[in-house]
Design an enzyme around this catalytic site. Structure first.
Site, PDB file in Angstrom:
ATOM      1  CG  MET A  31       1.571   4.939  -0.212  1.00 57.60           C
ATOM      2  SD  MET A  31       3.193   5.272   0.467  1.00 57.60           S
ATOM      3  CE  MET A  31       3.484   3.792   1.411  1.00 57.60           C
ATOM      4  N   GLY A  32      -0.762   2.000  -3.347  1.00 64.07           N
ATOM      5  CA  GLY A  32      -0.824   0.920  -4.325  1.00 64.07           C
ATOM      6  C   GLY A  32      -0.395  -0.423  -3.764  1.00 64.07           C
ATOM      7  CG  HIS A  38      -4.780  -1.235   0.200  1.00 64.26           C
ATOM      8  ND1 HIS A  38      -3.763  -2.098  -0.136  1.00 64.26           N
ATOM      9  CD2 HIS A  38      -4.194  -0.210   0.870  1.00 64.26           C
ATOM     10  CE1 HIS A  38      -2.608  -1.620   0.298  1.00 64.26           C
ATOM     11  NE2 HIS A  38      -2.842  -0.488   0.920  1.00 64.26           N
ATOM     12  CD  GLN A  62       3.773   8.167   3.048  1.00 60.90           C
ATOM     13  OE1 GLN A  62       2.971   8.984   2.631  1.00 60.90           O
ATOM     14  NE2 GLN A  62       3.384   6.994   3.554  1.00 60.90           N
ATOM     15  CD  GLN A 154      -1.667   6.795   7.324  1.00 57.95           C
ATOM     16  OE1 GLN A 154      -0.535   6.892   6.881  1.00 57.95           O
ATOM     17  NE2 GLN A 154      -2.555   5.958   6.830  1.00 57.95           N
ATOM     18  CB  SER A 186       1.093  -4.787   5.611  1.00 63.30           C
ATOM     19  OG  SER A 186       2.144  -3.928   5.219  1.00 63.30           O
TER      20      SER A 186
HETATM   21  P1  AMP Z   1      -0.956   2.254   2.315  1.00 58.04           P
HETATM   22  O1  AMP Z   1      -1.080   1.966   0.858  1.00 58.04           O
HETATM   23  O2  AMP Z   1      -0.152   1.242   3.047  1.00 58.04           O
HETATM   24  O3  AMP Z   1      -0.536   3.677   2.584  1.00 58.04           O
HETATM   25  O4  AMP Z   1      -2.414   2.117   2.923  1.00 58.04           O
HETATM   26  C1  AMP Z   1      -3.489   2.846   2.411  1.00 58.04           C
HETATM   27  C2  AMP Z   1      -4.639   2.774   3.387  1.00 58.04           C
HETATM   28  O5  AMP Z   1      -5.041   1.420   3.569  1.00 58.04           O
HETATM   29  C3  AMP Z   1      -4.276   3.314   4.775  1.00 58.04           C
HETATM   30  O6  AMP Z   1      -5.380   4.045   5.285  1.00 58.04           O
HETATM   31  C4  AMP Z   1      -4.057   2.051   5.561  1.00 58.04           C
HETATM   32  O7  AMP Z   1      -4.281   2.212   6.951  1.00 58.04           O
HETATM   33  C5  AMP Z   1      -5.106   1.138   4.949  1.00 58.04           C
HETATM   34  N1  AMP Z   1      -4.767  -0.267   5.207  1.00 58.04           N
HETATM   35  C6  AMP Z   1      -3.601  -0.890   4.953  1.00 58.04           C
HETATM   36  N2  AMP Z   1      -3.635  -2.177   5.382  1.00 58.04           N
HETATM   37  C7  AMP Z   1      -4.874  -2.358   5.922  1.00 58.04           C
HETATM   38  C8  AMP Z   1      -5.523  -3.464   6.549  1.00 58.04           C
HETATM   39  N3  AMP Z   1      -4.921  -4.638   6.719  1.00 58.04           N
HETATM   40  N4  AMP Z   1      -6.783  -3.298   6.997  1.00 58.04           N
HETATM   41  C9  AMP Z   1      -7.420  -2.092   6.847  1.00 58.04           C
HETATM   42  N5  AMP Z   1      -6.846  -1.011   6.261  1.00 58.04           N
HETATM   43  C10 AMP Z   1      -5.598  -1.136   5.810  1.00 58.04           C
END
Ligand code: AMP
Length: 281
Positions: A31-32, A38, A62, A154, A186
């Site tokens: 989601m950027g 990421h 979502q 997820q 995050s």
């Molecule tokens: P999001 O943009 O938050 O939807 O995350 C996109 C992807 O990045 C998802 O598969 C998340 O689980 C992964 N992700 C987010 N934070 C982390 C992190 N700290 N370590 C590894 N993967 C991550």
């Protein structure tokens, strides 16, 4: 710079070249507001695939009505620079109308696993996630897709979805990437003020304690109470849930089986809800 793809036909034109010569396409949906966590996913894809495609789409389906859709952090320029640094081939950046044209009405129903843990606090969240990810898989036609284990629910739901729906995509889980004090990276960490950010390190303290000491606990409820006690040492922390589940399918566990259980938690700091988990082994 990665090639920017805005429409579904942009994506299909781009991937057709790779498909023609049987090259492996690795895909990272996001989601950027990208951070190093990421980027770890894409670095892994870079090693394993011939072509690396990211998507950046803040999926409205979502988010619940009272959630942070409108204030979700966005930084397209920064994202593209970061993706360039890790050698991303292309990035799909659709708008809402491209993903959900008028009349859109079909959803993926993922069953009970979507109603526990985060699904309990965020009704409809995983239905929205599964729906958008299945659409993205159909658009991109990737061989492998990379997801972070920070969002373990997820990850498990999507693994089940591709199995149940015979979607020919291999789901690959990547370990959680953490800040120096252990806080899982995050996009939502950007919402935390200074005091909340300091307090948020307690999540990893509690998880690490559980991982190191779970064998000394008679039953899982005692371990959960201890993990909650550690979290509650931070006055700013408000626990949403702390649970122990089977790490393979998130079913209930009666005992703390070594290597088979995962401790999961969601904790709020001010308006920001953070999640994290650790496998007990
Ligand atoms: P999001 O943009 O938050 O939807 O995350 C996109 C992807 O990045 C998802 O598969 C998340 O689980 C992964 N992700 C987010 N934070 C982390 C992190 N700290 N370590 C590894 N993967 C991550």
């Amino acid at each position: 710079m990665p090639k920017i793809l805005r429409t579904i036909s942009d994506v299909r034109d781009f991937t057709s070249l790779y498909n023609l010569v049987n090259r492996r396409i690795g895909f990272v949906p996001t989601m950027g507001a990208l951070h190093e966590g990421h980027l770890e996913l894409g670095k892994r894809a870079r090693k394993e695939c011939d072509c690396v495609i990211y998507s950046i789409f803040v999926n409205p389906k979502q988010f619940g009505p009272s959630e942070d859709l409108n204030r979700y952090p966005r930084d397209l320029k920064g994202d593209l620079e970061k993706l360039d640094m890790i050698g991303t081939d292309a990035v799909f950046i659709p708008d809402d109308k491209t993903m959900y044209p008028e009349g859109f009405s079909t959803y993926i129903d993922i069953g009970k696993t979507g109603t526990i843990l985060c699904g309990k606090s965020r009704p409809g969240h995983f239905r929205g996630v599964a729906t958008v990810v299945s659409k993205l898989f159909n658009i991109v036609g990737c061989d492998q897709a990379y997801f972070g284990k920070k969002d373990i629910q997820q990850f498990i739901i999507l693994k089940k979805m591709v199995k149940d729906m015979n979607i020919p995509v291999e789901i690959i889980g990547v370990e959680t990437f953490r800040e120096k004090d252990g806080l899982a990276m995050s996009s939502r960490n950007a919402y935390l003020n200074k005091k909340e950010r300091t307090a948020a390190a307690v999540l990893f303290k509690s998880l690490s304690y559980a991982k190191e000491n779970f064998q000394n606990f008679e039953n899982k409820n005692d371990l959960i109470s201890k993990a909650a006690e550690i979290i509650s040492m931070e006055k700013l922390a408000v626990i949403d849930y702390i649970e122990v589940r089977d790490y393979r399918d998130l079913s209930e566990v009666k005992t703390l089986k070594k290597g088979k259980s995962v401790l999961l938690m969601a904790v709020k700091f001010g308006n920001t809800r953070l999640i994290d988990n650790i496998i007990l082994n």
